[in-house]
Structures are given as structure tokens and as C-alpha cells.
Write an enzyme that holds these catalytic residues in place. Structure first.
Site, PDB file in Angstrom:
ATOM      1  CG  HIS B 165      -1.842   1.134   1.302  1.00  0.00           C
ATOM      2  ND1 HIS B 165      -1.539   2.297   1.978  1.00  0.00           N
ATOM      3  CD2 HIS B 165      -3.054   1.326   0.743  1.00  0.00           C
ATOM      4  CE1 HIS B 165      -2.549   3.139   1.844  1.00  0.00           C
ATOM      5  NE2 HIS B 165      -3.475   2.578   1.100  1.00  0.00           N
ATOM      6  NE  ARG B 288      -4.917  20.858 -14.549  1.00  0.00           N
ATOM      7  CZ  ARG B 288      -3.596  20.732 -14.630  1.00  0.00           C
ATOM      8  NH1 ARG B 288      -2.812  21.781 -14.427  1.00  0.00           N
ATOM      9  NH2 ARG B 288      -3.055  19.572 -14.910  1.00  0.00           N
ATOM     10  NE  ARG B 343      -9.536  22.080 -17.973  1.00  0.00           N
ATOM     11  CZ  ARG B 343      -9.161  21.114 -17.127  1.00  0.00           C
ATOM     12  NH1 ARG B 343      -8.994  19.877 -17.564  1.00  0.00           N
ATOM     13  NH2 ARG B 343      -8.919  21.373 -15.868  1.00  0.00           N
ATOM     14  CD  GLU B 475     -12.328  16.290 -20.050  1.00  0.00           C
ATOM     15  OE1 GLU B 475     -11.447  16.081 -19.220  1.00  0.00           O
ATOM     16  OE2 GLU B 475     -12.845  17.417 -20.220  1.00  0.00           O
ATOM     17  N   GLY B 496      -8.058  14.078 -22.700  1.00  0.00           N
ATOM     18  CA  GLY B 496      -7.863  14.206 -21.257  1.00  0.00           C
ATOM     19  C   GLY B 496      -7.867  12.798 -20.696  1.00  0.00           C
ATOM     20  CB  THR B 497      -5.356  10.100 -20.868  1.00  0.00           C
ATOM     21  OG1 THR B 497      -4.264  10.855 -20.352  1.00  0.00           O
ATOM     22  CG2 THR B 497      -5.297  10.075 -22.376  1.00  0.00           C
ATOM     23  CG  ASN B 498      -5.301  12.673 -15.677  1.00  0.00           C
ATOM     24  OD1 ASN B 498      -4.508  11.884 -16.160  1.00  0.00           O
ATOM     25  ND2 ASN B 498      -4.929  13.796 -15.102  1.00  0.00           N
ATOM     26  CG  ASP B 499     -12.031  13.826 -16.123  1.00  0.00           C
ATOM     27  OD1 ASP B 499     -12.662  13.289 -15.204  1.00  0.00           O
ATOM     28  OD2 ASP B 499     -11.706  15.012 -16.106  1.00  0.00           O
ATOM     29  CB  CYS B 562      -3.684  17.941 -21.969  1.00  0.00           C
ATOM     30  SG  CYS B 562      -5.460  17.872 -21.751  1.00  0.00           S
TER      31      CYS B 562
END
Lengths: 606, 606
Positions: B165, B288, B343, B475, B496-499, B562
């Protein structure tokens, strides 16, 4: 001017019109609504539509045309719709008696609501909290009225049309709503509304609101169960019913004969299962197990969540196990001989604990009053620890099953033991286990391995043969995209189109229906909420892709739908075209889905 | 036994070995690590690997082999990696001086952390709250330690490996971590740790933890900026640097020459933008705007959110406008001549208000003390009204732009006015406007129409020619699925590969990295977190599909990334193969991305 006068005034145009009418009615084989004009002796046909009729008339006329040999049963099915059948199933107002009809607005969301008039969301919540049925009256609603709309039986507004906030939100949550009743003068300050003729309705006066016709009365109008529902319930034999009941009986029978898509029901309790069966469901497509963790069992779930070691957790699970088994035994009895698909626990465990904010306030106020609440503090620590920013995207579904030791094992064992008990009692249980929120085949393989082991153990212990197919929900976009791999570990797919819609669009129904759907409908972003009717371009593309890849990887794979779209006519046609095997919907929507499944087959045949 | 002894003991095997060594080193054109055995006079080659080397040695050896004519620059690029360059850029400990080396554990998450030892999450939060740097020491960590890990500079555990962890969470959040330092005896009750030799470290004692090597000292070891970073910062000319700096200079120059994928930076402030430029970014791929609504501007945002009518909202927006414009003017100055992609506001507005639970407790306690806090109550009502169950899936991104009147208009006007000011001052601003969270082309068309109108207005007012390309984030899964339609209204795509990862998998990073990722890594569901390295099978399939459909609908469409994956070596290679044009990453990762972009081109060439 009566049409016959035309014969004397302009015999040539009259003859021409008669000929056109004959042609159109022959062509449409139906009642036609024709607009025409005659200008300087020349006949112009301006418009033709198939004539409008009430839902009941649609069924009766279609059945009569069959009797008269004008159309066949297939054509009759084409002429009725699931929406019409749904209308015939709503409770309706009976004789208004002494109630005063106040006005007529737009029939924005069907149903019959009776309750006391309240003029603010806060009042709606307060009165409903005292056990009163209320009707929320506003000029128009905004997202701030959401709590009041949830608390109310019906909503009445004096402004706004079918895409107004009130209308959209009420339809979304199945609340009766009449909107745009412009004759009403709503005075929020004075908490009263004035109707034509000077009738004044004050806070607390009883209103009856008919969302099916748009009519509003002062006073309580009695609500009657529809004859069609009594027929489906088996309380009214078709031959004892009126023309409408007989027509429905005949057409739904033909729909069942033609349908290639099976209709199952979403039901969590034996009572719901029994109703679904009476309404014609061929099985339970979705039995949620979370309700089995509520009510008097909450303390056990609290114990499970607060357990600090394996022993504490095992003790809580051991106490839950016989209760779960009993749930399933009753369900299998109600659905004897039909498949019952049990979804393993889906919601995050903290949903079974108190709300963080409420508990924080409670504990802080107690401290301020110098009460030391040890249990409250311990609970608060757990709630804080388990709090999630976005619970819909957190530790739920199969993730929970893989992280909380023993939870899914307990559930699968309860399913297997209940099935073994039913077999011993001479029953024919058909359990299926469904794993929620799978995103990658490995998750499913891990759960499957343990589930198969447990089922084999129970079969050996009880000396019975147990067959428990294990399948998966397809409700995460990644599961749809990798359906070929996932089919390797799944005996069936069930599309959870609610979650799939939420994730494919990136919005949660709870948060957005009131917050921006009305604006989106008004600005033309949607024609209809994607939670009401499946978004074919986006979500539908994933369903088609997953079904195709799944079947390619495992020929004969059964595919179904258990989101609310399973009861929506437009969506049912889409699922039929995509070649799915079943839809599952709420028990009350089963007849609608049966009718539409039959219609889809007939329409596909051309 | 020295190898030369073999020559006398077994000349035949020795000759055979020499021949194999020559073959292998010629084949690999690199230093080899060969394992062999001789059994009854017969030579067995057991294993061969290219010899391991430190990151610095990798660069220096590759450059030397080029000088010696053994390999060319392409081959040299193949032999170094972005991860090695990243290691060379971490701050490192200098001379330990009087500090006592305590032990060596596993180098679980690189970096150099100096801080006071604390033994609980609560203590970490408390000490950090007083402005102290702390190192959190635990036997192992659990999800309950998350707050402490966030508060600490570094984490040290005595148990657990690289997928424990502590290790997984620390890497995910970029915290320095040494784990599995098994020689340490951690006594949480006594709040002390005993090292070999009986050295005892008590709460408050200073520790130095080297996540790059796994070494741990008692006492503060000085931290030094790496020479490679000073070179990128322009503080150290390549010719004044050591062999490592010179090799990096040479190889990154070759990478830039070969790369087909451009590297931009995610930067929100002029200082970040300037650093990104020094580090070689060719533009800002993501600015941002939410940070521009924080700090001293919070009261204005509060005013915007609490506004009860258009006038109040307009006043708040009018006050924010000049501040936004100033932000953009400075950014355009820092990036003169390079694209700056802005953005529009993405997070839900309630994120700018106080937390519901904290405020509820505050107000309840004040009431208990008979203080009437009118402002608090009003604010609480707004916070309650705007509270969302799942803010990530709520009223944010383009939805906010379409629902809050004037918000995006104000932002686009600030962009256009800032660009006009820079042009008037002789600058060369290259603004681009990017719309977040688009799920359907209609959303983009609505924003685009208003944005184009505003840009044209400003151009006319200022008498300048303004070109502001308008593009969209991809995204939301639905945007990827309908990319062909969306390209009709977008001049560029930015993934937006995070979202996109969150929605495709159906989990939120905040909620799951601590809650179940360690278990998933241990059980083999993932080999690596999909937030660290792009999930090619699921998320990657959507990226490829969207890029292909977008380019088919609009030839020449620029496509970039991004999300944080823009700085991850594995992911960069994937994006290069998918034919994207740019990646954008944090300024500090720009050199790594440049190197990997060059490597991707070289590896693709075979």
C-alpha cells in the site's frame, strides 16, 4: 359547413374529395384526418394524418379491424403502442363527485395524485414528513425545488411547457405533473392560488391532479385501479372485461407469439416477483441484494463495516448468511421453474452507514453539550474513513467483492444453499449469479473461481446437483470495449444501461436531472433524456459492439438488458434490432415490454 | 575464481567462453552480463543479459559508444530511457556529513525527503499543520493513513514490498518512499523506531529518506539540485557540465531531431510556463483556469455563486474579467510565439465554496452557542443547494458553461482582449480555447458560436486581427465514440486521459488509489496503475478510435494528449504509434517526454 352541403355547392370538388378519401383510407387502412381547401373551384388536399384516438380506442379499433378482416393481427400490433398500454395501466380518477374542476393544464407526466396544496419545497418536505400526501404548487420549479418534488405526490405549475423543469424532472422521477396551467394565479407569499371564477385554494386544501389529462380539481377525487391492470393481475377474466380489456388480451397474446426478445423483471422481493410472474415475466433478470442489507439488518451491516479484524467480520457475515438464504428461498419459490438472476452486492458499504454531515453535526452538538458519545465517535471515525468523494466511482461492485473478505462467498453460499433447499423440497430453482461493475476479465475470473468452489462445496454437502450459471453486468465502458475477453469468463451478459449511460456521458443521474437537463432539452442538446430512452449513438454503439464481440468469442452467449431502458418502447426496439435475448424491467412495465417486443418483431418483418 | 585461472585449468572451455563472449558482445553491441558453468569439461551458457548500469552510466556509455563508432546516435537513443533521465533529474542527497546511516530499505518511490519522524497519520497532519516537514514512519500503511501520507514529505515502512500500500500510494502521489526496511523495529505505542546497533529514533527526530537508493539517515542530509536540472534550467552550460550532462545534452538534441510527436506542457502560471519553455516545451497544451478563481479572488467567486439574479452575476463576472485578462496577458508574454491552450472553467462551482460538512458543523455549533451567523446560514443554504453526490459526474465543464450565463463569455473575452493587448505591444500571442467535458457535438457548437462572436467583437473593438482556434477535450467516452461528429466543430482534439481513464473504468482516482489499487496490484488485476501508464486495451482503444474518426472527418485535425499520461514513457510510445501530434505534461516531465518522443520515432523506424 357539413360536408354534404358541398355536394350541392360544388359537385365536382365533392366527387374529387370522395375519391381522395377513398384512396387515402384504402392506402392507410385506417381512420384518416384530412385537411383540404377549395380555391376557385379547385380542390387542394393540404394534409392527411391517421386520425388520433384515445389509447383505449386504439386497441379496440385495431381488434375490430381484425374482426372485420381489414387488417391482420400483425398489422393490428403495428397500430397500438406500449405508451398507449402504459396509459391504460395508470390509475385513473373515477367520478369527480363533489370535487370542483379548477382548470386544465398540460398533461406533463401521467398519473393521478391527490394531496394537500403546499407552496414551497420546504413546506412539501415538512408536511410529507408528518405523513401527509402533498401536491407542490409553484409558478415554475427550479433545481431548488427538487427536495419538494421528491416529497410530493404530484406537481402543479402555472407556467412552462413540456420541457419545463417541472415537466422533465417529474417525468424522470415518475411523479404526476400538470404544468402550464396558465389560468391559475399562484401567490407564493400568501400561499394560495386563485382559479377562474375566483375560487381560492389555500395551503392545506386538498387538490386532485390528473397528469394523464391535465385536469385539476379542488377536493379529493377517488382513484381507481385500471381494468387492464386488474386483468393482468388475474382479478378480471378477459371475457368479463370491457372491449379494451378484450382487445389488450388479444393483442398481447399475439405479441408474445411473435416476440423474439424475452421479457423478464427486475424484482428484489417475493411479492414483486409474484406480481412480475402474473404480469407475464419469464424470469427475474435482476434481483438486487442491497435491500437485503437494510431495515432490521442494518446493525449487522454496521458490525461488518466496523469489524476491526477477520473474526469480527466473519461473525457479522455468519449472522447475515441465514437471512440471505431465506430471502433467496422465498424468491426461488415464487419463481419456480424460471430463471432468477441474483446480482452480488453493488453499492459501497458506507451507504449502509449514517450520512457524514448529519453525523458530524450530531456529534459536534453533543460535544458542545458536554455529552460524550463514544459509539457516535467510533461510528463517525468509520464514516470519515470510508467517505468517498464520488461514491458512484468508488469501492463498489466487484471491487467490494474482491476487497472485503468473505462477502461474496457468503452471498454465493446463500444462493446455493437456498437452491439446494428448494430442490430437496421438490422445487425447480433456476439461480444465476451476476457480478456487478466488472471492468476487466481478471476481476470476473477471480470471483468466478471462488463462486464455483462454493457451489461445488454446497452441492457435495447437500448431495444435490447444482447448476448456477455465472455472468456479468456490462455497465462500465471498458467492459463493453473488452467484451470479447470478458465473454471468456461469463455465461451471460446483462447490460446495466443506467450505469453505462452515466459513465459513457460522464454524468450521474442524481446530480444532473434537476441541475441541467431542462436547460439541455430547451437548448436542443437532447431530444429526450438519455435515462428515459437509450442514447443510440453513444451508449447504443457500446451495446452493439459488446454484444457482437461477446457472441463472437462465445457462440450462444445470452445477452440481456436490466437497466430501466428495458421498459422503454424506443429502447426495446433498439435492443431487438441489436439481437439481444432479453430485456428486464420493473414488474409494472412487463406488459408494455411484452407488447413492444412483439411489435419489434413484426416491424422488423416489414 | 578469476577468469584468467580458467585458461590454465581448462584451456578448451576458456577458448569457447571467449568466443561466446565475443559473439554476444558483437551481437548486443553492449556490455554483457554472462552466466556460465562448466560441467565435466563442457561449457554451458546459462544466461545472458545486457549489463545493468546506473542511469548516469547509461547516458555516458551510450554517448561514448557513439564516439567510438560502435553505434550511431539512433542506437544510443535506444539504449537510454525516460525513466533513467527522470532519475537524473530528482534532487539527490549530497555528502551525509554527520548524519548516521540507519538502514537501507526498498527504493519504492524516488526522491529525497528530510523531515521529523512521526508515527501516526494524525501526528503527521498535526505537525505538518504547524509548518514542520515530517516523515511518516509506519510498520505498513493502510487506507487510514492517507491523510498522513499527503501531509508528509516522505514515507518509511518496515514491511511490504514494491506493491505494498505504502509503495503504490506514494508513487501515485509522487511522495518519496522507502518501504520494507526490515531491520527497523517500529514501536508505534512508544512512538520510536530502533535501528540496527540500537540507535533509537524518537518522534520529532529528523530523518533523511532517499527514495532513489533506499537509504535512510538519522539527521538532515543536504539536498542538492541535480546537475541535469541545472543544465535544463540554463544555469549550467553543457560544456561546463560533467560527462552525464554532456551525454544528456547530446542525446536529447538527437531525440528532438528525430521526434514526430511534439512536447508541450501543462502550465497555469507565467512562472510554470517560463520553466516549461526553458525545459523545451513547444507550447502550453493545457492551461487550467480554475486556479485563477482561488486565493484572493474567492470572494468574487462566492459572489458569483450566491448571486440571486442576472445583475448580481454580471457584477461578479465584471469584477473577475480584468483579473482573468491579466492572467492571460502574462501567460502570452511568457510563451510569445508559441501556442497557449486555455481550457475554459471545468470544476463544479461548489468546489470554490466551503465544505458542506465543515460548514454544517460550524453553523450548528454557533447556534448551540446562541450566535446567529446570518452569512454562515446563507452560505450553508447555497452549499446545500449546490451539493452533489458525485461532483465528478455533475454540473461541471461545458455543462457549467451552458448553464451559468456569461461565465464562458467572460473567459473567452479575457483571452481575446489579452491577445489584442499583446499584439498592440508588438507580441505574437497564439491563444487556443479548449472546451472541457464535451459529450455531444451540440454542446461544442453552442459554446463555439458564442466564442466566435466574442472574438469577432474584440477584434473589431481593438482593430486587430485575432485568430483563436477552438477545440475540445476528448475525455468522456461518448466524445471518443462520436469523435467523427465532434470533429465537425473542433479545430483540435486534446485527450484528457485522466478523466477518460476514470470514466472508462468507472472509478475516481481520489477514491480508489488508496482503497483498492494495492489489492488489485497484488491480485494481478493490474500490472501497473492505469493512472500511471495508459491502459492500452480499454482507454487506448478509445483514443485510437477517436483519433482515427476525427481525422477521417477533418483531415489535418491536430490531436494531442493533456492527461498525466503525456509524461509517461510507455504511454508516449503508444500515443506516437496512434499517430497523435503532441503530448502535454508537467513542466518537469518535459525533458523525459522529449527523450521518449525521439525514442518512439527511432524504435518505430526499426
Amino acid at each position: 359547413m357539413p360536408l354534404t352541403d358541398l355536394a350541392t355547392l360544388d359537385a365536382r370538388s365533392f366527387a374529387g374529395l370522395r375519391e381522395v378519401m377513398r384512396l387515402l383510407e384504402e392506402h392507410y387502412r385506417d381512420l384518416c384526418d384530412i385537411e383540404f381547401t377549395i380555391e376557385r373551384g379547385r380542390l387542394w388536399i393540404l394534409q392527411n394524418r391517421v386520425g388520433k384516438r384515445t389509447p383505449g380506442a386504439a386497441f379496440v379499433i385495431a381488434a375490430q379491424l381484425v374482426d372485420e378482416g381489414v387488417i391482420d393481427l400483425d398489422e393490428a400490433l403495428r397500430r397500438v403502442t406500449g405508451d398507449q398500454l402504459a396509459h391504460l395501466m395508470f390509475p385513473a380518477f373515477g367520478d369527480a363527485g363533489g370535487a370542483v374542476e379548477l382548470t386544465r393544464g398540460m398533461n406533463a407526466s401521467p398519473g393521478a395524485a391527490v394531496g394537500r396544496a403546499v407552496f414551497s419545497s420546504a413546506a412539501a418536505v415538512e408536511w410529507a414528513g408528518r405523513g401527509e400526501d402533498v401536491v407542490l404548487v409553484r409558478r415554475e420549479t427550479t433545481p431548488d425545488d427538487l427536495a419538494g418534488m421528491i416529497a410530493a405526490r404530484g406537481v402543479l405549475t402555472s407556467r412552462g411547457g413540456r420541457t419545463s423543469h417541472a415537466a422533465v424532472v417529474a417525468r424522470g422521477m415518475g411523479r404526476t405533473c400538470v404544468c402550464g396551467a396558465e389560468e391559475l394565479d399562484v401567490d407564493l407569499e400568501a400561499r394560495q392560488v386563485t382559479a377562474p371564477g375566483g375560487v381560492v385554494v389555500r395551503e392545506g386544501d386538498v387538490l386532485s391532479v390528473d397528469g394523464t389529462t391535465g385536469r385539476v380539481w379542488l377536493g379529493a377525487v377517488p382513484v381507481e385501479t385500471s381494468a387492464v391492470v386488474r386483468y393482468f393481475e388475474g382479478e378480471l377474466a378477459p371475457e368479463d372485461g370491457d372491449d379494451v380489456v378484450q382487445a389488450v388480451h388479444r393483442l398481447i397474446g399475439h405479441a408474445d407469439a411473435r416476440a423474439r426478445l424475452g421479457v423478464e423483471a427486475n424484482a428484489d422481493t417475493p411479492a414483486d416477483a409474484a406480481r412480475a410472474r402474473r404480469f407475464g415475466a419469464r424470469g427475474i433478470g435482476l434481483c438486487r441484494t442491497e435491500h437485503m442489507f437494510l431495515g432490521e439488518r442494518r446493525p449487522l451491516v454496521e458490525q461488518l463495516v466496523l469489524a476491526e479484524d477477520d473474526a469480527g467480520r466473519e461473525a457479522a457475515l455468519a449472522a447475515l448468511a441465514p437471512l440471505q438464504r431465506q430471502d433467496f428461498t422465498e424468491l426461488f419459490a415464487a419463481m419456480d421453474g424460471l430463471p432468477v438472476t441474483i446480482r452480488l452486492l453493488d453499492p459501497p458499504l458506507h451507504e449502509f452507514l449514517p450520512d457524514l454531515t448529519e453525523l458530524s453535526v450530531e456529534v459536534a452538538v453533543a460535544e458542545e453539550q458536554h455529552h460524550h458519545d463514544a459509539r457516535g465517535l467510533r461510528l463517525l471515525a468509520a464514516v470519515r474513513r470510508m467517505h468517498e468523494q464520488n461514491p458512484m466511482l468508488g469501492l463498489r461492485g466487484v471491487r467490494l467483492g474482491l476487497v472485503v473478505p468473505g462477502l461474496y462467498r457468503m452471498q454465493v453460499r446463500a444462493v446455493a444453499e437456498a437452491a439446494a433447499e428448494r430442490i430437496a423440497a421438490g422445487g425447480d430453482p433456476r439461480p444465476q449469479v451476476m457480478v456487478p461493475l466488472v471492468a476487466t476479465v481478471t476481476e470476473l475470473e477471480l470471483v468466478r473461481a471462488e463462486a464455483e468452489r462454493v457451489v461445488a462445496e454446497v452441492a457435495a454437502e447437500r448431495g444435490v446437483e447444482l447448476r448456477v450459471p455465472i455472468g456479468t453486468m456490462i455497465e462500465v465502458p471498458r467492459a463493453a470495449l473488452t467484451a470479447g475477453e470478458i465473454a471468456g469468463a461469463a455465461e451471460f451478459f446483462s447490460f446495466g444501461t443506467n450505469d453505462l449511460t452515466q459513465l459513457t456521458w460522464g454524468f450521474s443521474r442524481d446530480d444532473v436531472e434537476a441541475a441541467f437537463f431542462p436547460a439541455y432539452l430547451q437548448r436542443g442538446v437532447f431530444a429526450v433524456s438519455p435515462f428515459e430512452s437509450l442514447d443510440r449513438t453513444g451508449v447504443g454503439a457500446l451495446v452493439e459492439l459488446a454484444a457482437a464481440r461477446g457472441r463472437a468469442a462465445r457462440p450462444g452467449l445470452r445477452t440481456g438488458v436490466c437497466g430501466e431502458h428495458g421498459g422503454d418502447p424506443e429502447s426495446i426496439h433498439f435492443f431487438a434490432r441489436a439481437g439481444l435475448d432479453d430485456v428486464s424491467c420493473s414488474p409494472f412495465r412487463v406488459p408494455v415490454a411484452r407488447l413492444e417486443a412483439g411489435r419489434a418483431a413484426v416491424l422488423a418483418a416489414g
